[in-house]
Write a protein that holds these residues in place. Structure first.
Motif, PDB file in Angstrom:
ATOM      1  N   ASP A  48       0.793  -1.225   0.000  1.00  0.00           N
ATOM      2  CA  ASP A  48       0.000   0.000   0.000  1.00  0.00           C
ATOM      3  C   ASP A  48       0.828   1.279   0.000  1.00  0.00           C
ATOM      4  N   ARG A  49       2.161   1.159  -0.090  1.00  0.00           N
ATOM      5  CA  ARG A  49       2.998   2.347   0.076  1.00  0.00           C
ATOM      6  C   ARG A  49       4.318   2.240  -0.677  1.00  0.00           C
ATOM      7  N   PHE A  50       4.974   3.406  -0.787  1.00  0.00           N
ATOM      8  CA  PHE A  50       6.361   3.483  -1.233  1.00  0.00           C
ATOM      9  C   PHE A  50       7.209   3.863  -0.026  1.00  0.00           C
ATOM     10  N   GLU A  51       8.428   3.328   0.027  1.00  0.00           N
ATOM     11  CA  GLU A  51       9.366   3.664   1.090  1.00  0.00           C
ATOM     12  C   GLU A  51      10.694   4.083   0.474  1.00  0.00           C
ATOM     13  N   MET A  52      11.279   5.139   1.031  1.00  0.00           N
ATOM     14  CA  MET A  52      12.604   5.570   0.598  1.00  0.00           C
ATOM     15  C   MET A  52      13.616   5.089   1.631  1.00  0.00           C
ATOM     16  N   ARG A  53      14.722   4.544   1.127  1.00  0.00           N
ATOM     17  CA  ARG A  53      15.810   4.098   1.994  1.00  0.00           C
ATOM     18  C   ARG A  53      17.121   4.577   1.396  1.00  0.00           C
ATOM     19  N   PHE A  54      18.134   4.659   2.245  1.00  0.00           N
ATOM     20  CA  PHE A  54      19.458   5.083   1.797  1.00  0.00           C
ATOM     21  C   PHE A  54      20.425   3.922   1.814  1.00  0.00           C
ATOM     22  N   GLY A  55      20.080   2.863   1.104  1.00  0.00           N
ATOM     23  CA  GLY A  55      20.980   1.726   0.950  1.00  0.00           C
ATOM     24  C   GLY A  55      21.033   0.810   2.154  1.00  0.00           C
ATOM     25  N   ASN A  56      20.068   0.953   3.067  1.00  0.00           N
ATOM     26  CA  ASN A  56      20.014   0.058   4.219  1.00  0.00           C
ATOM     27  C   ASN A  56      18.547  -0.254   4.518  1.00  0.00           C
ATOM     28  N   ARG A  57      18.272  -0.833   5.632  1.00  0.00           N
ATOM     29  CA  ARG A  57      16.900  -1.231   5.964  1.00  0.00           C
ATOM     30  C   ARG A  57      16.088  -0.123   6.634  1.00  0.00           C
ATOM     31  N   VAL A  58      16.723   1.009   6.923  1.00  0.00           N
ATOM     32  CA  VAL A  58      16.052   2.091   7.633  1.00  0.00           C
ATOM     33  C   VAL A  58      15.142   2.849   6.660  1.00  0.00           C
ATOM     34  N   VAL A  59      13.873   2.964   7.008  1.00  0.00           N
ATOM     35  CA  VAL A  59      12.905   3.696   6.183  1.00  0.00           C
ATOM     36  C   VAL A  59      13.078   5.188   6.468  1.00  0.00           C
ATOM     37  N   GLN A  60      13.470   5.945   5.451  1.00  0.00           N
ATOM     38  CA  GLN A  60      13.676   7.384   5.581  1.00  0.00           C
ATOM     39  C   GLN A  60      12.383   8.161   5.342  1.00  0.00           C
ATOM     40  N   SER A  61      11.550   7.634   4.467  1.00  0.00           N
ATOM     41  CA  SER A  61      10.303   8.295   4.112  1.00  0.00           C
ATOM     42  C   SER A  61       9.329   7.239   3.637  1.00  0.00           C
ATOM     43  N   SER A  62       8.044   7.502   3.831  1.00  0.00           N
ATOM     44  CA  SER A  62       7.028   6.549   3.417  1.00  0.00           C
ATOM     45  C   SER A  62       5.768   7.307   3.051  1.00  0.00           C
ATOM     46  N   CYS A  63       5.113   6.865   1.987  1.00  0.00           N
ATOM     47  CA  CYS A  63       3.830   7.474   1.642  1.00  0.00           C
ATOM     48  C   CYS A  63       2.889   6.412   1.103  1.00  0.00           C
ATOM     49  N   LEU A  64       1.619   6.602   1.391  1.00  0.00           N
ATOM     50  CA  LEU A  64       0.599   5.698   0.874  1.00  0.00           C
ATOM     51  C   LEU A  64       0.430   5.956  -0.619  1.00  0.00           C
ATOM     52  N   ARG A  65       0.321   4.889  -1.370  1.00  0.00           N
ATOM     53  CA  ARG A  65       0.175   5.049  -2.815  1.00  0.00           C
ATOM     54  C   ARG A  65      -1.137   5.748  -3.164  1.00  0.00           C
ATOM     55  N   GLU A  66      -2.175   5.521  -2.367  1.00  0.00           N
ATOM     56  CA  GLU A  66      -3.477   6.129  -2.643  1.00  0.00           C
ATOM     57  C   GLU A  66      -3.593   7.566  -2.133  1.00  0.00           C
ATOM     58  N   ASP A  67      -2.764   7.952  -1.144  1.00  0.00           N
ATOM     59  CA  ASP A  67      -2.840   9.290  -0.563  1.00  0.00           C
ATOM     60  C   ASP A  67      -1.451   9.766  -0.145  1.00  0.00           C
ATOM     61  N   PRO A  68      -0.654  10.284  -1.096  1.00  0.00           N
ATOM     62  CA  PRO A  68       0.715  10.693  -0.765  1.00  0.00           C
ATOM     63  C   PRO A  68       0.798  11.886   0.187  1.00  0.00           C
ATOM     64  N   ASN A  69      -0.317  12.562   0.445  1.00  0.00           N
ATOM     65  CA  ASN A  69      -0.297  13.721   1.344  1.00  0.00           C
ATOM     66  C   ASN A  69      -0.435  13.336   2.816  1.00  0.00           C
ATOM     67  N   GLN A  70      -0.728  12.084   3.099  1.00  0.00           N
ATOM     68  CA  GLN A  70      -0.881  11.642   4.480  1.00  0.00           C
ATOM     69  C   GLN A  70       0.491  11.391   5.107  1.00  0.00           C
ATOM     70  N   LEU A  71       0.645  11.759   6.360  1.00  0.00           N
ATOM     71  CA  LEU A  71       1.903  11.534   7.078  1.00  0.00           C
ATOM     72  C   LEU A  71       1.871  10.139   7.687  1.00  0.00           C
ATOM     73  N   VAL A  72       2.655   9.223   7.131  1.00  0.00           N
ATOM     74  CA  VAL A  72       2.643   7.824   7.546  1.00  0.00           C
ATOM     75  C   VAL A  72       3.561   7.589   8.745  1.00  0.00           C
ATOM     76  N   LEU A  73       4.776   8.097   8.684  1.00  0.00           N
ATOM     77  CA  LEU A  73       5.740   7.851   9.749  1.00  0.00           C
ATOM     78  C   LEU A  73       5.427   8.725  10.964  1.00  0.00           C
ATOM     79  N   SER A  74       5.509   8.138  12.144  1.00  0.00           N
ATOM     80  CA  SER A  74       5.118   8.854  13.366  1.00  0.00           C
ATOM     81  C   SER A  74       5.969  10.099  13.605  1.00  0.00           C
ATOM     82  N   TYR A  75       7.263  10.058  13.280  1.00  0.00           N
ATOM     83  CA  TYR A  75       8.093  11.239  13.540  1.00  0.00           C
ATOM     84  C   TYR A  75       7.622  12.436  12.717  1.00  0.00           C
TER      85      TYR A  75
END
Length: 190
Positions: A48-75
């Motif tokens: 249900d989403r895309f995730e950005m990573r910098f060459g490791n397993r840590v998710v730097q950014s995430s957005c729902l494919r259906e609603d990219p304006n929603q804030l997915v990550l708690s931080y």
């Protein structure tokens, strides 16, 4: 030798993904990568989403494919608590773009808001535009530069500054800069 082997692995993976896409099948996993900047930028597709990573397993950014304006990550949601103190910001500076989810959220919430983004890695901007619904326009401009160097040249003053520059290179570089607090105060208060 290793570079060639890795390139062959990714080109084989891309051809499999192209074949699956041509058959109309969903593709999950690594869908995009840019290794040209200071650190690799990867986009992973989940159900249900895309995730950005910098060459490791840590998710730097995430957005729902259906609603990219929603804030997915708690931080990112926690960062919006600053709106309790500045409920009607006019100008915002972002140090670090990631997927652009914070900028997208603010762009929708405040139709008159002007946003400036300083991003170190052009691959991050490319990924944000291609997968996370980010677009530059008359209210959002992106400067590709090292924020530590570029921030000295900014003459505007900002109601809010989001420091969201994290990665193998960018975060530690900013953290080590002795005058970052003074610069932030100058940009906010003068």
């Amino acid at each position: 030798m290793w570079n060639r082997m890795i390139q062959q692995m990714f080109s084989a993976e891309e051809s499999v993904m192209d074949r699956l896409a041509s058959q109309g099948r969903e593709i999950f996993g690594l869908v995009w990568e840019n290794t040209e900047g200071p650190n690799p930028v990867q986009v992973w597709r989940k159900k249900d989403r895309f995730e950005m990573r910098f060459g490791n397993r840590v998710v730097q950014s995430s957005c729902l494919r259906e609603d990219p304006n929603q804030l997915v990550l708690s931080y990112t949601r926690h960062m919006m608590l600053c709106l309790l103190l500045v409920p009607e910001p006019q100008k915002v500076l972002h140090i670090g773009l990631g997927g652009g989810t914070i900028s997208n959220f603010l762009h929708r919430l405040y139709p008159e808001l002007e946003q400036t983004v300083i991003e170190l890695n052009e691959g991050v901007l490319e990924a944000a535009c291609q997968f996370f619904g980010f677009d530059e326009d008359s209210r959002r401009k992106v400067i590709i530069a090292d924020a530590v160097e570029k921030i000295h040249e900014l003459e505007e003053h900002y109601d809010l500054i989001f420091l969201d520059a994290y990665g193998p290179v960018s975060y530690t570089h900013l953290r080590a800069h002795e005058t970052r607090g003074n610069l932030v105060c100058r940009l906010l208060l003068e």
